[in-house]
Write an enzyme that holds these catalytic residues in place. Sequence first.
Site, mmCIF file in Angstrom:
data_model
loop_
_atom_site.group_PDB
_atom_site.id
_atom_site.type_symbol
_atom_site.label_atom_id
_atom_site.label_comp_id
_atom_site.label_asym_id
_atom_site.label_seq_id
_atom_site.Cartn_x
_atom_site.Cartn_y
_atom_site.Cartn_z
ATOM 1 N N ILE A 82 -0.866 3.400 -0.637
ATOM 2 C CA ILE A 82 -1.877 4.049 -1.474
ATOM 3 C C ILE A 82 -2.630 3.023 -2.288
ATOM 4 C CG2 ILE A 82 -2.261 5.606 -3.419
ATOM 5 C CD1 ILE A 82 0.184 7.199 -2.520
ATOM 6 N N ASN A 83 -1.877 2.187 -2.934
ATOM 7 C CA ASN A 83 -2.519 1.235 -3.822
ATOM 8 C C ASN A 83 -1.533 0.134 -4.179
ATOM 9 O OD1 ASN A 83 -4.534 0.128 -5.382
ATOM 10 N ND2 ASN A 83 -5.065 2.099 -6.324
ATOM 11 N N GLU A 84 -2.070 -0.930 -4.645
ATOM 12 C CA GLU A 84 -1.206 -2.001 -5.107
ATOM 13 C C GLU A 84 -1.618 -2.363 -6.519
ATOM 14 O OE1 GLU A 84 -0.684 -5.160 -2.425
ATOM 15 O OE2 GLU A 84 0.526 -6.342 -3.816
ATOM 16 N N GLY A 85 -0.751 -2.107 -7.452
ATOM 17 C CA GLY A 85 -1.051 -2.452 -8.835
ATOM 18 C C GLY A 85 -0.434 -3.791 -9.176
ATOM 19 N N THR A 86 -0.448 -4.069 -10.439
ATOM 20 C CA THR A 86 0.082 -5.346 -10.890
ATOM 21 C C THR A 86 1.582 -5.430 -10.663
ATOM 22 O OG1 THR A 86 -1.594 -5.296 -12.592
ATOM 23 C CG2 THR A 86 0.195 -6.881 -12.883
ATOM 24 N N TYR A 87 2.243 -4.338 -10.933
ATOM 25 C CA TYR A 87 3.700 -4.383 -10.890
ATOM 26 C C TYR A 87 4.313 -3.638 -9.722
ATOM 27 C CZ TYR A 87 3.504 -6.511 -15.442
ATOM 28 O OH TYR A 87 3.264 -7.375 -16.468
ATOM 29 N N GLY A 88 3.510 -3.112 -8.892
ATOM 30 C CA GLY A 88 4.114 -2.403 -7.778
ATOM 31 C C GLY A 88 3.116 -1.985 -6.721
ATOM 32 N N LYS A 106 6.857 3.928 -5.311
ATOM 33 C CA LYS A 106 6.331 2.729 -5.968
ATOM 34 C C LYS A 106 7.361 1.627 -5.833
ATOM 35 C CE LYS A 106 4.403 0.934 -10.269
ATOM 36 N NZ LYS A 106 3.848 1.259 -11.586
ATOM 37 N N ASP A 159 -1.642 1.927 -22.026
ATOM 38 C CA ASP A 159 -2.490 1.509 -20.910
ATOM 39 C C ASP A 159 -3.175 2.736 -20.302
ATOM 40 O OD1 ASP A 159 -3.733 -0.250 -19.225
ATOM 41 O OD2 ASP A 159 -2.007 -0.550 -17.903
HETATM 42 N N1 LIG Z 1 2.700 9.354 -7.805
HETATM 43 C C1 LIG Z 1 1.595 8.847 -7.261
HETATM 44 N N2 LIG Z 1 0.925 9.516 -6.308
HETATM 45 C C2 LIG Z 1 -0.173 9.008 -5.754
HETATM 46 N N3 LIG Z 1 -0.714 7.826 -6.096
HETATM 47 C C3 LIG Z 1 -0.104 7.106 -7.045
HETATM 48 C C4 LIG Z 1 1.082 7.567 -7.673
HETATM 49 N N4 LIG Z 1 1.469 6.645 -8.581
HETATM 50 C C5 LIG Z 1 0.555 5.660 -8.515
HETATM 51 N N5 LIG Z 1 -0.386 5.915 -7.597
HETATM 52 C C6 LIG Z 1 -1.536 5.084 -7.237
HETATM 53 O O1 LIG Z 1 -1.177 3.737 -7.332
HETATM 54 C C7 LIG Z 1 -1.985 3.091 -8.314
HETATM 55 C C8 LIG Z 1 -1.166 2.045 -9.018
HETATM 56 O O2 LIG Z 1 -0.049 2.675 -9.614
HETATM 57 P P1 LIG Z 1 0.511 2.152 -10.993
HETATM 58 O O3 LIG Z 1 -0.603 2.162 -11.982
HETATM 59 O O4 LIG Z 1 1.726 2.922 -11.338
HETATM 60 O O5 LIG Z 1 0.901 0.662 -10.583
HETATM 61 P P2 LIG Z 1 0.846 -0.630 -11.472
HETATM 62 O O6 LIG Z 1 1.327 -1.760 -10.650
HETATM 63 O O7 LIG Z 1 1.608 -0.395 -12.720
HETATM 64 O O8 LIG Z 1 -0.705 -0.706 -11.733
HETATM 65 P P3 LIG Z 1 -1.478 -1.477 -12.875
HETATM 66 O O9 LIG Z 1 -2.021 -2.696 -12.221
HETATM 67 O O10 LIG Z 1 -2.573 -0.512 -13.258
HETATM 68 O O11 LIG Z 1 -0.548 -1.761 -13.975
HETATM 69 C C9 LIG Z 1 -2.528 4.199 -9.198
HETATM 70 O O12 LIG Z 1 -3.759 3.862 -9.781
HETATM 71 C C10 LIG Z 1 -2.678 5.334 -8.207
HETATM 72 O O13 LIG Z 1 -3.882 5.187 -7.503
#
Ligand SMILES: Nc1ncnc2c1ncn2[C@@H]1O[C@H](COP(=O)(O)OP(=O)(O)OP(=O)(O)O)[C@@H](O)[C@H]1O
Length: 726
Positions: A388-394, A411, A506
Site C-alpha cells: 500500500i505504502n511505505e512510510g518512514t517507519y514501516g 505494517k 503527527d
Molecule cells: N490500516 C491501514 N489500511 C490501509 N492503509 C494504511 C493503513 N495504515 C497505513 N496505511 C497506509 O500506509 C501509509 C503509511 O502508514 P504509516 O503512516 O502508519 O507509516 P509510517 O512509516 O509511520 O509513515 P510516516 O512516514 O508518515 O511516519 C499511510 O499513509 C496509509 O496510506
Amino acid sequence: MAAGRHGGYRDYEAREREPDAEAARRSQSLGGRHRSDADRRRDGVRSSGGREFSNGYGHRRSHPPKSRLSTRLGDREPGEVLSGSASDDSGGRSGRAAGENTMSSSSREGEVAVGAPAAPSPSKKRKFSPIIWDRDSPKPPSLHSGTVTLKGVVDSASADTASDKKVVESSSAQLPPPPPLPPQGHIPERLVVDNSPMDVDLAVDTDNTEQLHVLQDSKVLEVEESKVKEEEESKVKEEEEYPTMRNISTSRWAGANDDDEEGVTLRKKKVLSPADSAELGQGKKTPTPELGEVVTSDMSGRRTMSRSSDSGRMGNDEKEDLELGKGDYMDVDRGEASVNGSANLLSSDSEDEVRRSETPEPVKPAHRCINMLQGCRSVDVFERLNKINEGTYGVVYRAKDKKTAEIVALKKVKMEKEREGFPLTSLREINILLSFHHPSIVDVKEVVVGSSLDSIFMVMEYMEHDLKGVMETMKQPYTQSEVKCLMLQLLEGVKYLHDNWVLHRDLKTSNLLLNNRGELKICDFGLSRQYGSPLKPYTQLVVTLWYRSPELLLGTKEYSTAIDMWSVGCIMAELLAKEPLFNGKTEFEQLDKIFRTLGTPNEKIWPGYAKLPGVKVNFVKQPYNRLRDKFPAASFSGRPNLSEAGFDLLNKLLTYDPAKRISAEAALEHPWFSEVPLPKSKDFMPTFPALNELDRRTRRYMKSPDPLEEQRLKELQAKGNRGLFG
Ligand SMILES: Nc1ncnc2c1ncn2[C@@H]1O[C@H](COP(=O)(O)OP(=O)(O)OP(=O)(O)O)[C@@H](O)[C@H]1O
C-alpha cells in the site's frame, strides 16, 4: 477490488457538487439520520455499513460503478505555495476568534532564518521531526492541556515535577487532574509479561536462529541476568532522557463502539461498557498495558497479541487467558502484575516509579522472560496482496487472512537501521494501538512475526484510503456537510487520545485513513510517545511542517494537546479548500505563511510569545487576520465558502495562544456542527475507488496517466503476485 466496483477508472466522472441550498435541504431531510448517527457516535456504536444510497453526488457506499472520481486534479508538491493573495480586508473575523489572534501593527518583513530549534541532521529518514519536547530539559513536563477534560484515571504523581508545576501554573484554571493511581492493594491482572521489550534487548541477530526458534516455537525468550541489569540501567537512563509519558500511564479502554465487533474473543476478559468504565472511576482506571503485555483484550476482545498458533491450538497462556474473565480490568497479568506494571512502555517515567512503589510488588521471577512475541502467528497466515505504502517507519501491505479471507493491512516494522534492537517508535505505536480502541483510531488486531525477529508486522484493519490520497483524486473539495462529518470523527479520535493523555503529534491528512463506509480513523502513532525524547537526527523537513503549530515552530519548550488541535485546524482548512493551508518548505517559510494569513502575533494576544526562542527573528509584520479571505462567507471565486460559525471554529483551532486554542472536546460542541448544512451521515459519504488496492506505481498512474507508466504497469501485473512480505 473497489476499483472494479466502481468501474473503470477512466470512466470516473467528476463529482457534481450540490449547491449549498440542496446540501442544506438534504441535511435537513436527513436530520433524523444525523441524529441517530450522532447518537450512535455517542453510544460508541459503529455505523452500520452496506447501505445503498444515491444522493446525486455520484456514488455512495455500496454503490457499484460510476465513481465521482475523475482524473487527478493536479498533485501538489510539498512546498507549493498557496496562491491566495489575500486582500487587506480584515472584515469577517468572528469576534472571539479575531480577538484571540489580534495582530501587531508594524510592517517589517523579516528575512532571517527562524530561530526555532536547530534543524535536525539528515542522518535519519524521518521526513520531519514533529518537534521534540524540550530538547534540553532533562525532565520535560507532562502532558497537560488547559483544555483537556480528564475523564478517567489520573496519576496523582503527574504534576510533581517542576516543569509540571510550571505548566500547572500557566494553565491552572483548566488543568485536568492527574491520572489516579490504581487502588492501593489492587494488583491489576495482566497477561504474563515479565519485561517489556524495552527491558529486553531484542536486537536482531538474523543469524541467531535460536532466537528465531524461541519465537516461533512459542518458547520464552530468556535473557541473561547480567544483560538484563545492563538493560535496566540503560532503561533508567532512557527514562530520564525520554519524556515522561506519565499521562498515559493509565488509559481508558472505555471506548465502547465495538459492540458490533465480532471476532476472536478468546482473550476477552471482560467487556466494559462505558458505564462500567465510568463506574471504575478514578480508582479503577484500566492501566495502560505494557508493550510486553500487548496481548490485550478490550471490550470486544479483539485487540489481541495472538499467542495462538496457526492451528489455533491453545497454549497454556491461552488457557490462562480464558480464565481471566473475572477481573475488572481488561488486560490482566496474573501474578506478576506489578512487575509488569513497572515495565509499562507508556509510562516509563518517574511517575511510574511512584506508582510502582505504591503498587504491591510481587516477587520477581528468577528469569527475565519476554513473551511479547511468544506464540505470535506467522505472517505466513496472510497472503500478500499488494504494497500500500511505505512510510518512514514501516512498509504497509494489503493482505488476506488465508483462513478467514479477511482483508487486513500489515505494517512491517522497519528494523534495518535499528542498531539497538526493536525500534522504540514501533513499540510505542504497537502498544498504543493495541491499547486504544475507538472508532476513530485504526484498529490493530494482533502482531505477527516473519521469518526472523527483524520481521514484525502489525495487523491492522484495512482502510481503503488515506485522506491525502483521496483529496488528490477529488475534483472538487468536500462539501461543508462532508467536512463536518469528517471533522466530527477526527475530533472524536483526538479527544479520545487527549483524554487518554496521548499526543499524536503527527496529525496530517496522510495519517487519516478512510474507508468506503465513510469512516475516518487516525493512524501512525509512531511519534505519539516520543515527546521528550532526545532530539534524534531526523531529517528532511517536508510536508508535515505544514501541520506544525506556531509554538513548536518558534521553539517552545512546553507544549500540550494544543499542538494536535492546530494540526486539526490545518486539516479542516485543507478539507474545505482541498489544498494545504500553510505549505512552507522551511520553518521560517512556514511561520511566514502563517503570519501573513493570521497576522503576526504579539504579546498581547499571545502572552509569552515574546519569550519564545524563535521570536528573535524578524518576521513579517502583518497586522490583520486575513484568513477570511481564503474562506469567505459567500464567494463566486471558487474559494471555499464557510459560514460564520465554521469560520469561528477554524479561527479557534488556529488560535495562536495554545492556552486559548480550542480543545477537541469543546470543538465537538461547536455550533458549526449543529447548523445547516448538518454533518453528513457516514452512510452517505462519498466513496472512492480503493487506490490502496493498487501498488504505489499503479496509483501514481491512476492519478496521472502516462503511457510509459501504463506499459510498466502492465509488465508489473504480468509478473503477478510475489507472495512474499517485504
Ligand atoms: N490500516 C491501514 N489500511 C490501509 N492503509 C494504511 C493503513 N495504515 C497505513 N496505511 C497506509 O500506509 C501509509 C503509511 O502508514 P504509516 O503512516 O502508519 O507509516 P509510517 O512509516 O509511520 O509513515 P510516516 O512516514 O508518515 O511516519 C499511510 O499513509 C496509509 O496510506
